[in-house]
Design a protein around this motif. Structure first.
Motif, PDB file in Angstrom:
ATOM      1  N   ASP A 120       0.818  -1.218   0.000  1.00  0.00           N
ATOM      2  CA  ASP A 120       0.000   0.000   0.000  1.00  0.00           C
ATOM      3  C   ASP A 120       0.848   1.264   0.000  1.00  0.00           C
ATOM      4  O   ASP A 120       0.383   2.328  -0.425  1.00  0.00           O
ATOM      5  N   LEU A 121       2.070   1.185   0.503  1.00  0.00           N
ATOM      6  CA  LEU A 121       2.940   2.345   0.629  1.00  0.00           C
ATOM      7  C   LEU A 121       4.020   2.330  -0.433  1.00  0.00           C
ATOM      8  O   LEU A 121       4.431   1.273  -0.913  1.00  0.00           O
ATOM      9  N   LEU A 122       4.483   3.538  -0.774  1.00  0.00           N
ATOM     10  CA  LEU A 122       5.551   3.692  -1.757  1.00  0.00           C
ATOM     11  C   LEU A 122       6.655   4.530  -1.126  1.00  0.00           C
ATOM     12  O   LEU A 122       6.395   5.563  -0.516  1.00  0.00           O
ATOM     13  N   GLY A 123       7.908   4.081  -1.270  1.00  0.00           N
ATOM     14  CA  GLY A 123       9.018   4.749  -0.613  1.00  0.00           C
ATOM     15  C   GLY A 123       9.901   5.548  -1.552  1.00  0.00           C
ATOM     16  O   GLY A 123       9.836   5.423  -2.776  1.00  0.00           O
ATOM     17  N   ALA A 124      10.747   6.395  -0.945  1.00  0.00           N
ATOM     18  CA  ALA A 124      11.733   7.189  -1.685  1.00  0.00           C
ATOM     19  C   ALA A 124      13.045   7.173  -0.907  1.00  0.00           C
ATOM     20  O   ALA A 124      13.052   7.119   0.332  1.00  0.00           O
ATOM     21  N   TYR A 125      14.138   7.238  -1.632  1.00  0.00           N
ATOM     22  CA  TYR A 125      15.490   7.182  -1.059  1.00  0.00           C
ATOM     23  C   TYR A 125      16.127   8.546  -1.254  1.00  0.00           C
ATOM     24  O   TYR A 125      16.272   9.014  -2.382  1.00  0.00           O
ATOM     25  N   SER A 126      16.504   9.179  -0.139  1.00  0.00           N
ATOM     26  CA  SER A 126      16.946  10.570  -0.200  1.00  0.00           C
ATOM     27  C   SER A 126      18.369  10.696   0.323  1.00  0.00           C
ATOM     28  O   SER A 126      18.597  10.939   1.513  1.00  0.00           O
ATOM     29  N   LEU A 127      19.331  10.535  -0.580  1.00  0.00           N
ATOM     30  CA  LEU A 127      20.749  10.649  -0.242  1.00  0.00           C
ATOM     31  C   LEU A 127      21.378  11.855  -0.932  1.00  0.00           C
ATOM     32  O   LEU A 127      22.029  12.681  -0.290  1.00  0.00           O
ATOM     33  N   SER A 128      21.187  11.988  -2.241  1.00  0.00           N
ATOM     34  CA  SER A 128      21.860  13.016  -3.035  1.00  0.00           C
ATOM     35  C   SER A 128      21.412  14.425  -2.672  1.00  0.00           C
ATOM     36  O   SER A 128      20.288  14.648  -2.220  1.00  0.00           O
ATOM     37  N   ALA A 132      26.194  17.284  -3.580  1.00  0.00           N
ATOM     38  CA  ALA A 132      26.656  15.996  -3.056  1.00  0.00           C
ATOM     39  C   ALA A 132      25.981  14.877  -3.837  1.00  0.00           C
ATOM     40  O   ALA A 132      25.046  14.237  -3.361  1.00  0.00           O
ATOM     41  N   GLY A 133      26.447  14.714  -5.085  1.00  0.00           N
ATOM     42  CA  GLY A 133      25.925  13.650  -5.927  1.00  0.00           C
ATOM     43  C   GLY A 133      26.850  12.456  -5.869  1.00  0.00           C
ATOM     44  O   GLY A 133      26.698  11.551  -5.050  1.00  0.00           O
ATOM     45  N   SER A 134      27.878  12.458  -6.716  1.00  0.00           N
ATOM     46  CA  SER A 134      28.874  11.392  -6.674  1.00  0.00           C
ATOM     47  C   SER A 134      29.622  11.394  -5.343  1.00  0.00           C
ATOM     48  O   SER A 134      30.007  10.348  -4.828  1.00  0.00           O
ATOM     49  N   ASP A 135      29.824  12.575  -4.782  1.00  0.00           N
ATOM     50  CA  ASP A 135      30.483  12.705  -3.477  1.00  0.00           C
ATOM     51  C   ASP A 135      29.413  12.758  -2.390  1.00  0.00           C
ATOM     52  O   ASP A 135      29.153  13.794  -1.774  1.00  0.00           O
ATOM     53  N   ALA A 136      28.789  11.599  -2.134  1.00  0.00           N
ATOM     54  CA  ALA A 136      27.652  11.557  -1.208  1.00  0.00           C
ATOM     55  C   ALA A 136      28.054  11.951   0.207  1.00  0.00           C
ATOM     56  O   ALA A 136      27.227  12.466   0.971  1.00  0.00           O
ATOM     57  N   ALA A 137      29.310  11.729   0.564  1.00  0.00           N
ATOM     58  CA  ALA A 137      29.757  12.049   1.927  1.00  0.00           C
ATOM     59  C   ALA A 137      29.789  13.551   2.186  1.00  0.00           C
ATOM     60  O   ALA A 137      29.953  13.980   3.333  1.00  0.00           O
ATOM     61  N   ALA A 138      29.633  14.361   1.133  1.00  0.00           N
ATOM     62  CA  ALA A 138      29.673  15.816   1.291  1.00  0.00           C
ATOM     63  C   ALA A 138      28.300  16.414   1.572  1.00  0.00           C
ATOM     64  O   ALA A 138      28.147  17.634   1.550  1.00  0.00           O
ATOM     65  N   LEU A 139      27.315  15.586   1.873  1.00  0.00           N
ATOM     66  CA  LEU A 139      25.966  16.110   2.086  1.00  0.00           C
ATOM     67  C   LEU A 139      25.927  17.085   3.265  1.00  0.00           C
ATOM     68  O   LEU A 139      26.711  16.986   4.216  1.00  0.00           O
ATOM     69  N   ARG A 140      24.999  18.050   3.177  1.00  0.00           N
ATOM     70  CA  ARG A 140      24.924  19.133   4.154  1.00  0.00           C
ATOM     71  C   ARG A 140      23.634  19.154   4.970  1.00  0.00           C
ATOM     72  O   ARG A 140      23.522  19.934   5.923  1.00  0.00           O
ATOM     73  N   THR A 141      22.663  18.358   4.592  1.00  0.00           N
ATOM     74  CA  THR A 141      21.430  18.321   5.372  1.00  0.00           C
ATOM     75  C   THR A 141      21.763  17.953   6.815  1.00  0.00           C
ATOM     76  O   THR A 141      22.485  16.985   7.068  1.00  0.00           O
ATOM     77  N   ARG A 142      21.234  18.727   7.773  1.00  0.00           N
ATOM     78  CA  ARG A 142      21.610  18.579   9.172  1.00  0.00           C
ATOM     79  C   ARG A 142      20.489  17.897   9.967  1.00  0.00           C
ATOM     80  O   ARG A 142      19.303  18.156   9.740  1.00  0.00           O
ATOM     81  N   ALA A 143      20.911  17.083  10.914  1.00  0.00           N
ATOM     82  CA  ALA A 143      20.000  16.493  11.889  1.00  0.00           C
ATOM     83  C   ALA A 143      20.488  16.927  13.265  1.00  0.00           C
ATOM     84  O   ALA A 143      21.477  16.416  13.778  1.00  0.00           O
ATOM     85  N   GLU A 144      19.807  17.901  13.842  1.00  0.00           N
ATOM     86  CA  GLU A 144      20.245  18.481  15.116  1.00  0.00           C
ATOM     87  C   GLU A 144      19.396  17.946  16.259  1.00  0.00           C
ATOM     88  O   GLU A 144      18.169  17.848  16.132  1.00  0.00           O
ATOM     89  N   PRO A 145      20.020  17.589  17.375  1.00  0.00           N
ATOM     90  CA  PRO A 145      19.251  17.097  18.526  1.00  0.00           C
ATOM     91  C   PRO A 145      18.231  18.134  18.991  1.00  0.00           C
ATOM     92  O   PRO A 145      18.505  19.336  19.005  1.00  0.00           O
ATOM     93  N   ASP A 146      17.037  17.664  19.347  1.00  0.00           N
ATOM     94  CA  ASP A 146      15.985  18.587  19.775  1.00  0.00           C
ATOM     95  C   ASP A 146      15.898  18.710  21.297  1.00  0.00           C
ATOM     96  O   ASP A 146      15.010  19.398  21.826  1.00  0.00           O
ATOM     97  N   GLY A 147      16.822  18.042  21.995  1.00  0.00           N
ATOM     98  CA  GLY A 147      16.839  18.117  23.445  1.00  0.00           C
ATOM     99  C   GLY A 147      15.936  17.113  24.130  1.00  0.00           C
ATOM    100  O   GLY A 147      15.967  16.978  25.359  1.00  0.00           O
ATOM    101  N   GLY A 148      15.158  16.395  23.347  1.00  0.00           N
ATOM    102  CA  GLY A 148      14.241  15.417  23.936  1.00  0.00           C
ATOM    103  C   GLY A 148      14.459  14.016  23.413  1.00  0.00           C
ATOM    104  O   GLY A 148      13.548  13.183  23.468  1.00  0.00           O
ATOM    105  N   GLY A 149      15.634  13.763  22.876  1.00  0.00           N
ATOM    106  CA  GLY A 149      15.931  12.438  22.329  1.00  0.00           C
ATOM    107  C   GLY A 149      15.658  12.311  20.842  1.00  0.00           C
ATOM    108  O   GLY A 149      15.958  11.270  20.240  1.00  0.00           O
ATOM    109  N   GLY A 150      15.106  13.338  20.232  1.00  0.00           N
ATOM    110  CA  GLY A 150      14.831  13.320  18.795  1.00  0.00           C
ATOM    111  C   GLY A 150      15.715  14.286  18.046  1.00  0.00           C
ATOM    112  O   GLY A 150      16.730  14.777  18.565  1.00  0.00           O
ATOM    113  N   TYR A 151      15.336  14.584  16.815  1.00  0.00           N
ATOM    114  CA  TYR A 151      16.147  15.431  15.932  1.00  0.00           C
ATOM    115  C   TYR A 151      15.235  16.376  15.150  1.00  0.00           C
ATOM    116  O   TYR A 151      14.026  16.150  15.029  1.00  0.00           O
TER     117      TYR A 151
END
Length: 384
Positions: A120-128, A132-151
Motif C-alpha cells: 500500500d505504501l511507496l518509498g523514496a530514497y533521499s541521499l543526493s 553531493a551527488g557522486s560525493d555523497a559524503a559531502a551532504l549538508r542536510t543537518r539532523a540536530e538534537p531537539d533536546g528530547g531524544g529526537g532530531y
C-alpha cells in the motif's frame, strides 16, 4: 518475445509467468500515454502492490515475498520490458526499504516494515544533494538534537525519485562532521516541515516523478533513527549495492524491449522485395544487440547469486550496473538505427527507450563512479 529463463524453483517460474501476464495486460498498453503526459502511475503501483511485487525481496516475517535477488531482479526485468518508469519505481522502493530491513532493530522492523512491504505504501530514497551527488559524503542536510531524544532535519535533497509522491522517505543527514557523521532516518511523508519542489523536467522516464525534497526543521523522533548515529554512510553504500543491481536489471529489461521492437520491425519491413532483416548489415546489428542483452542478463544474475549467498557484491554490483546500463544505451540507440526514420519518430517506442536508457548511466552512481569502485576493488585484491 518472451525470455527463456532458468529459474531456481517452479514457484519462481510461476511468479515470472504471472508478472509477464500482468505486465502485458496492465502495464504495456498504458505506458506510452503516461510517459507522454508525465502522468505518475500510482494505480500501477497499487496493482503491483496487491500482487505482492513491491515487497518481493523483503523478509516473509514482515510481510515481504521472501524471494532471493536472483528471482526479484528477473521479475524487475520483466516489468522494465513493459514499462521502465514502473520498474525503476519498484527498484527505488526496494532500495528505500533496505536500510530498515538490514539495519533496523527488531522493534523498528515489526512496527514499520509490514506497511512498507505490504504494497500500500511507496518509498523514496533521499541521499543526493545539489552539491553531493557522486560525493555523497559531502551532504549538508543537518539532523540536530531537539533536546528530547529526537532530531530536527534541515536541508534540501535532490533527485528524489517519487519526491512528493512517496508515503515514506529514507533520508540521510549529518549529525556530526565527516564521513562518520552521517545518520539514517525514516520519515513519514506527512512530517511537518517536509515538502517537495516541482518535479524536474526530464528527457526520459517522464512518468516517474523526480523532485527536490525540502526539510525545514522536520521533527524526527529518536525511534526513527535507523542504525546507530553516525552509521549512515555505510548503510547508504550497502543499500546502493542492492540498488545498483535493481537498475542493472531494469536496464536489461529496457534493452530487451528495444531488441524485441527492432526484431519485429525488421522482419515486417520490406525493401528490394524482401524483409530488411535478411540484409547482413542489419542482421549483424541485431545479432550484436541480442549478444549485449544476453551478456547483461548473465552479469547481473551472477552478482545476484553472490548476494543471495551472503558474499561481498560491491564490485560485482558496480560491474553489473556499468555493463547493463552501457549495454542498454547501445542497444536502444541501435534500435533507433534499425528502424531508420521511423525510429526517430514518436510513432514507435524506440526513441523513448533511448531517452530512458540515458539516465541509467547516471543514477545510483554514474558509470564513471562505477569504474572507480571497480578499480579500487582490484587495487585491494592486488595488495593482498
Amino acid at each position: 518475445m518472451p525470455v527463456e529463463r532458468m529459474m531456481p524453483t517452479s514457484e519462481a517460474a510461476d511468479l515470472v509467468d504471472l508478472v509477464r501476464e500482468i505486465a502485458a495486460r496492465d502495464l504495456a498498453p498504458v505506458a506510452a500515454e503516461h510517459e507522454a503526459t508525465s502522468q505518475f502511475p500510482r494505480d500501477a503501483f497499487r496493482l503491483l502492490g496487491k500482487a505482492g511485487l513491491l515487497g518481493l525481496a523483503g523478509p516473509e516475517r514482515y510481510g515481504g515475498g521472501g524471494q532471493p535477488y536472483e528471482v526479484y531482479l528477473q521479475v524487475l526485468e520483466e516489468i522494465a520490458t513493459a514499462w521502465m518508469s514502473v520498474a525503476v519505481g519498484i527498484s527505488v522502493h526496494t532500495l528505500s526499504c533496505y536500510p530498515l530491513t538490514a539495519y533496523g532493530t527488531e522493534e523498528q522492523k515489526e512496527r514499520w516494515l509490514p506497511g512498507m512491504l505490504g504494497g500500500d505504501l511507496l518509498g523514496a530514497y533521499s541521499l543526493s544533494e545539489a552539491q553531493a551527488g557522486s560525493d555523497a559524503a559531502a551532504l549538508r542536510t543537518r539532523a540536530e538534537p531537539d533536546g528530547g531524544g529526537g532530531y530536527r532535519l534541515t536541508g534540501t535533497k535532490a533527485w528524489v525519485t517519487h519526491g512528493g509522491r512517496a508515503d515514506f522517505y529514507t533520508v540521510f543527514a549529518r549529525t556530526s562532521p565527516g564521513r562518520r557523521g552521517i545518520s539514517c532516518f525514516l520519515l513519514p511523508s506527512d512530517a511537518p516541515g517536509l515538502a517537495a519542489a516541482a518535479p524536474e523536467n526530464k528527457m526520459g522516464l517522464t512518468a516517474s516523478t523526480t523532485a527536490q525534497l525540502h526539510l525545514d526543521g522536520v521533527p524526527v523522533p529518536g525511534e526513527r533513527l535507523i542504525g546507530a548515529e553516525g552509521e549512515g554512510f555505510p548503510i547508504a553504500m550497502s543499500a546502493l549495492d542492492a540498488g545498483r543491481l535493481g537498475i542493472a536489471a531494469c536496464a536489461t529489461g529496457l534493452a530487451q524491449a528495444a531488441l524485441d521492437a527492432a526484431v519485429a520491425y525488421t522482419h515486417e519491413r520490406e525493401q528490394f522485395g524482401q524483409p530488411i532483416a535478411g540484409f547482413q548489415g542489419l542482421s549483424f546489428l541485431i545479432a550484436d544487440m541480442a549478444a549485449t542483452v544476453a551478456s547483461a542478463r548473465a552479469t547481473y544474475l551472477d552478482a545476484a547469486r553472490r548476494m543471495d549467498r551472503g558474499l561481498p557484491v560491491t564490485r560485482e554490483a558496480a560491474i553489473a550496473k556499468l555493463v547493463c546500463t552501457d549495454g542498454a544505451m547501445r542497444v536502444t540507440t541501435d534500435a533507433v538505427q534499425a528502424l531508420g526514420g521511423y525510429g526517430y519518430t514518436k510513432d514507435f517506442p524506440v526513441e523513448r527507450y533511448m531517452r530512458e536508457a540515458k539516465v541509467t548511466q547516471i543514477f545510483e552512481g554514474t558509470n564513471q563512479i562505477q569504474r572507480v569502485v571497480i578499480s579500487r576493488g582490484l587495487a585491494v585484491d592486488a595488495a593482498r
